[in-house]
Design an enzyme around this catalytic site. Structure first.
Site, PDB file in Angstrom:
ATOM      1  N   CYS A   1       8.724 -20.288 -12.495  1.00 32.36           N
ATOM      2  CA  CYS A   1      10.600 -19.782 -12.866  1.00 32.36           C
ATOM      3  C   CYS A   1      11.517 -19.932 -12.356  1.00 32.36           C
ATOM      4  CB  CYS A   1      10.290 -17.451 -12.509  1.00 32.36           C
ATOM      5  SG  CYS A   1       9.191 -16.791 -12.715  1.00 32.36           S
TER       6      CYS A   1
ATOM      7  N   HIS B   1      14.930 -14.272 -19.127  1.00 33.03           N
ATOM      8  CA  HIS B   1      14.457 -15.164 -17.943  1.00 33.03           C
ATOM      9  C   HIS B   1      13.267 -16.210 -19.306  1.00 33.03           C
ATOM     10  CE1 HIS B   1      12.773 -16.386 -14.510  1.00 33.03           C
ATOM     11  NE2 HIS B   1      12.038 -15.694 -14.739  1.00 33.03           N
TER      12      HIS B   1
END
Ligand SMILES: [Zn+2]
Lengths: 133, 385
Positions: free
Chosen positions: B85, B334
């Site tokens: 991430c 995201h």
């Protein structure tokens, strides 16, 4: 016999030995003969770099550090959901993650005592799990 | 070697469920805007660093080259960054290093990911394999479950409440509603946030970030080139990075991300500032508890007081340290590889004074904080005008 509810790695000598012991009711970790570090679950190598490791039998009792119910599972775990996962600190201070069974969310608190037991999953799979003492 | 490294151009693709584009078109959308913003041609760029976190999401092995070639970089050097991430921020640190070392004067950084085509269960499965596939994944752990376990530990130890978690979501949706590039541009009430469906207690739907498609691009350049290209270059003055154990069970504490504390200390030290001097920050709010821990671990408030920090609106514009003025991962979305680059874009806009309704007046020092997994990767950047 394979380890876990699902798996995506091949069975190595380490996991085969671990599973055999688990099948006989023993939870085994490894200890580094060089620096003394203990690993549960086991590792073939220590983080100090040594491959000089020895198996040891881990304690079966511990306290819940944290937990959560998984409602939205990975696709591969769909048939088992919902289930509870928890991290437990064992009596020798090593920490272990597994499913926690036979519980509902509102009966759980951090610090509760649990036991680690062997869990058979279908005909050809095995895991360890936590049960409240 | 003594030259500063600056941000000379920024370009953001629309985040969302982008059925109209694949990785290459999304990257192109971001790069075109970054080149327009910098008023340069792709021929003026010496190398690229492309951040794509996952082949399975891209449905492409070697996705960096695909992007590099598609946007017209030709025979120039291409590097791929991967840090789960935090992939976008890893790409920026890699590009910074190339410029600082003198291997390139101007570097294009692109972060991109396509995720929605897999569907929620399959995407959850792919992300779950960022947990240890030998000892965690076989028990059915998911990424929400890791953060939910940290949330339960934090609530137990510090008395943080579910209401405080939801307050983070309300704030980020409020700012996301003002961001034209955000996936969900809709303000929500505290009641809506608290009543949404449970994912992993104590985290419900509005505590979790979205699965999105998107891309973002920035142009980094050495001091001389940055000043030539941009009237308002923004300088990267501090960088920190750190890591942590692969397995959650090996962590000594479940109420903080140690990698954040180590990375931010390095970044503050390099920039010569303290947390008090940060005018605006974007932090990794993949889950609401992550933003609360970030307030504490970045030093915006004392350990255990993160819940109070949001309750007192200290992370709103006008509060002590405004956080996630772009809507955060929560409402902006995201798309793994794009997130870190998108964070750099928000801080650049804030320091240029181009954030519109979301502007923190007179912001001079900014911070971005990007976490991979549950702190196995952490990157912190400090920016100044
Ligand atoms: Zn050792």
């Amino acid at each position: 016999m394979k380890f876990g509810y699902v798996s995506c790695l091949p069975e190595t000598p380490l996991i085969t030995r671990f599973v055999e012991e688990l099948n006989n009711g023993r939870l085994m970790g490894t200890k580094c003969e060089k620096c003394g570090a203990k690993y549960l679950p086991p590792r073939a190598h220590c983080k100090c770099g040594s491959a000089d490791i020895k198996w040891y039998e881990a304690p079966r009792r511990g306290k819940i550090l944290t937990y959560t119910p998984v409602v939205v599972p990975p696709e591969s775990m769909s048939k088992y959901a919902p289930y509870m996962v928890a991290v437990v600190k064992l009596e020798d201070k090593t920490r272990l993650l597994a499913q926690l069974t036979g519980v509902t969310l509102n009966m759980l608190r951090v610090g509760m005592l649990v036991q680690v037991i062997t869990r058979r999953v279908g005909a050809d799979r095995i895991a360890y799990e936590f049960k409240l003492v | 070697m003594t030259q500063k490294v600056g941000i000379a151009g920024i370009g953001h693709a629309k985040f969302g469920k982008r059925t109209d584009a694949t990785l290459r078109e999304l990257a192109h959308e971001a790069v075109t805007r970054a080149l327009e913003d910098a008023k340069i041609n792709v021929k003026d760029i010496d190398a690229s660093v492309i951040g794509v976190a996952c082949e399975e999401f891209a449905a492409q092995v070697s996705p960096a080259v695909l992007v590099h070639d598609y946007v017209g970089m030709g025979n120039k050097p291409v590097f791929r960054a991967e840090a789960a991430c935090a992939t976008g921020s890893a790409a920026i640190q890699a590009a910074w290093s190339l410029v600082k070392a003198g291997l390139a004067d101007v570097v294009l950084v692109v972060g991109a990911e396509t995720m929605t085509h897999l569907g929620t269960l399959k995407a959850t499965d792919v992300i779950a394999r960022a947990g240890d596939t030998r000892w965690e994944y076989p028990f059915g752990t998911t990424f929400p479950s890791f953060y939910a376990m940290m949330a339960n530990a934090h609530m137990h130890q510090y008395g943080t409440t579910r209401e405080q978690l939801s307050m983070v979501s309300v704030k980020n949706h409020m700012y996301g509603a003002m961001n034209p590039y955000a996936h969900i541009q809709k303000a929500i009430t505290l009641e809506e946030a608290m009543k949404s469906s449970m994912i992993c207690y104590p985290l419900n739907l509005y505590d979790c970030c979205l699965i999105s498609d998107g891309a973002a691009a920035v142009v980094l350049a050495n001091e001389e080139k940055a000043k030539k290209i941009s009237d308002t270059p923004i300088w990267l003055t501090g960088l920190g990075a750190a890591s942590d154990t692969m397995m959650i069970s090996e962590r000594e504490t479940l109420t903080e991300l140690r990698a954040t504390k180590i990375a931010v200390e390095k970044a503050y030290g390099m920039a010569g500032i303290t947390s008090r001097e940060v005018d605006v920050a974007v932090v990794h709010d993949c889950f609401t508890i992550a933003e609360i821990m970030a307030y504490e671990d970045l030093g915006f408030c004392k350990k255990g007081k993160g819940g109070k920090f949001i309750e007192e609106k200290q992370s709103y514009i006008g509060g002590k340290t405004p956080v996630n003025t772009d809507g955060g991962l929560k409402s902006k979305g995201h798309p793994l590889g794009a997130t870190g680059v998108s964070m750099t874009i928000e801080i650049t806009k804030q320091l240029r004074g181009e954030a519109g309704k979301r502007q923190v007046n007179g912001a001079e020092i900014g911070l971005s904080h990007n976490v991979g997994q549950i702190g196995q990767y952490c990157f912190v950047h400090i920016y100044s005008r």
